[in-house]
Design a protein around this motif. Structure first.
Motif, short mmCIF file in Angstrom:
data_model
loop_
_atom_site.label_atom_id
_atom_site.label_comp_id
_atom_site.label_asym_id
_atom_site.label_seq_id
_atom_site.Cartn_x
_atom_site.Cartn_y
_atom_site.Cartn_z
N ILE A 12 0.59 -5.05 -8.14
CA ILE A 12 0.82 -3.78 -7.45
C ILE A 12 1.14 -2.68 -8.46
O ILE A 12 0.63 -1.56 -8.37
N ALA A 13 1.98 -3.00 -9.45
CA ALA A 13 2.33 -2.01 -10.47
C ALA A 13 1.10 -1.60 -11.27
O ALA A 13 0.92 -0.41 -11.59
N ASP B 288 -1.96 -1.59 -10.21
CA ASP B 288 -2.79 -0.74 -9.36
C ASP B 288 -2.20 0.65 -9.18
O ASP B 288 -2.93 1.62 -8.94
N ALA B 289 -0.87 0.74 -9.30
CA ALA B 289 -0.22 2.05 -9.21
C ALA B 289 -0.20 2.77 -10.55
O ALA B 289 0.29 3.89 -10.65
N ARG B 290 -0.71 2.07 -11.59
CA ARG B 290 -0.77 2.61 -12.95
C ARG B 290 0.61 2.93 -13.51
O ARG B 290 0.86 4.00 -14.08
N ILE C 90 2.54 1.69 -3.42
CA ILE C 90 1.61 2.23 -4.43
C ILE C 90 1.42 3.73 -4.21
O ILE C 90 1.46 4.53 -5.16
N ASP C 91 1.22 4.13 -2.97
CA ASP C 91 1.03 5.56 -2.67
C ASP C 91 2.25 6.37 -3.09
O ASP C 91 2.12 7.48 -3.64
N ARG C 92 3.44 5.81 -2.85
CA ARG C 92 4.68 6.53 -3.21
C ARG C 92 4.82 6.66 -4.72
O ARG C 92 5.18 7.73 -5.24
N LEU C 93 4.51 5.59 -5.45
CA LEU C 93 4.61 5.63 -6.91
C LEU C 93 3.64 6.65 -7.48
O LEU C 93 3.99 7.41 -8.41
N ARG C 94 2.44 6.70 -6.95
CA ARG C 94 1.45 7.66 -7.43
C ARG C 94 1.85 9.09 -7.09
O ARG C 94 1.74 10.01 -7.91
N THR D 101 0.82 -1.20 0.00
CA THR D 101 0.00 0.00 0.00
C THR D 101 0.86 1.26 0.00
O THR D 101 0.62 2.21 -0.77
N LYS E 95 4.41 10.43 -9.28
CA LYS E 95 4.00 10.41 -10.69
C LYS E 95 4.92 9.52 -11.54
O LYS E 95 5.34 9.88 -12.64
#
Length: 265
Positions: A107-108, A110-112, A54-58, A51, A61
């Protein structure tokens, strides 16, 4: 512009990959440590917490993600990653290496972000087919192919990617302790079986179920040094599925230590 996040672990490949990305990647990128070794705390990332990852990747950007190098997840963190599939997609809990690869691909998604293998970003890291270094191999193509097929059979167990052969006879296979440990065991076995120095062959393959986006098999200078010390005279890898960390030094050592290195395929 495609902003890249390169997640690096330990080992020769991680260093070579970081150098390659810094030299060749033309868009914006960040490099985060998966092992907490960065002197800048902001450049450390916990890959055992899906989680937060994912938040960090989003937040950053990120559009392209690549992970490379050795990282050892504790049983608790493996379970934590595996549970992501169970909780979000009603998947089956699988904490094997292949199970974790499936989880990270999800995970990737979901992180787009798009996942790339390091060979897509730094193509020269691929071993490639044919003689790589050291003396020319005197083993026939058919025999090499048989060795590779046997090694693939072992790799399906998800324990490891390497097998040591004496002729066509496998005498030791990689386990969770890795290739260096395998080479050490092979030396002990060779001594007990009175196998002459130079008669052993290390064969390294990709696990048949691997996508090529994660834990690709890798050899490097230390591989040559360890093989020479253990009496392993030849190294055979799948040319299009294995990587070489620090190819220049690898070839120099292979020539110097009389260890044949060959890319099959």
């Amino acid at each position: 512009m495609s902003k890249l996040a390169l997640l690096v672990g330990n080992g020769e490949l991680a260093k070579a990959s970081e150098q390659g990305v810094r030299a060749q990647y033309r868009d914006e990128f960040v490099i985060w440590s998966m092992t907490g070794n960065s002197s800048n705390p902001a450049d450390n990332i916990n890959v055992g917490d899906p989680t937060t990852l994912i938040d960090r990747l989003r937040a950053e950007k990120i559009e392209v993600l690549c992970a490379v190098g050795a990282v050892e997840l504790s049983p608790e963190l493996r379970t934590n990653v595996g549970k992501y599939l169970v909780e979000h997609y009603a998947g089956k809990l699988d904490v094997s290496d292949m199970g974790l690869e499936t989880a990270y691909r999800t995970i990737a998604k979901d992180a787009r972000v798009d996942i790339k293998g390091i060979h897509d970003l730094v193509p020269e890291l691929l071993a490639g087919p044919g003689q790589i270094g050291g003396p020319e191999t005197d083993v026939s193509t058919n025999v090499l192919g048989n060795m590779v097929q046997l090694a693939r059979t072992v790799a399906r167990t998800d324990l490891g990617q390497s097998v040591v052969f004496h002729g066509l006879r496998p005498i030791a296979a990689e386990d969770v302790l890795g290739t260096d440990s395998l080479i050490e065991r092979a030396k002990i076995i060779a001594e007990k079986l009175n196998i002459q120095s130079g008669e052993l062959t290390l064969v390294k393959v990709a696990k048949p179920q691997q996508s090529g986006l994660g834990d690709m098999p890798t050899i490097g200078p230390e591989t040559v040094i360890n093989c020479a010390a253990a009496g392993v005279g030849s190294i055979v890898v799948e040319g299009q599925k294995c990587l070489i960390a620090d190819r220049k030094r690898f070839v120099e050592l292979a020539n110097e230590l009389n260890v044949s290195a060959f890319g099959w395929g």
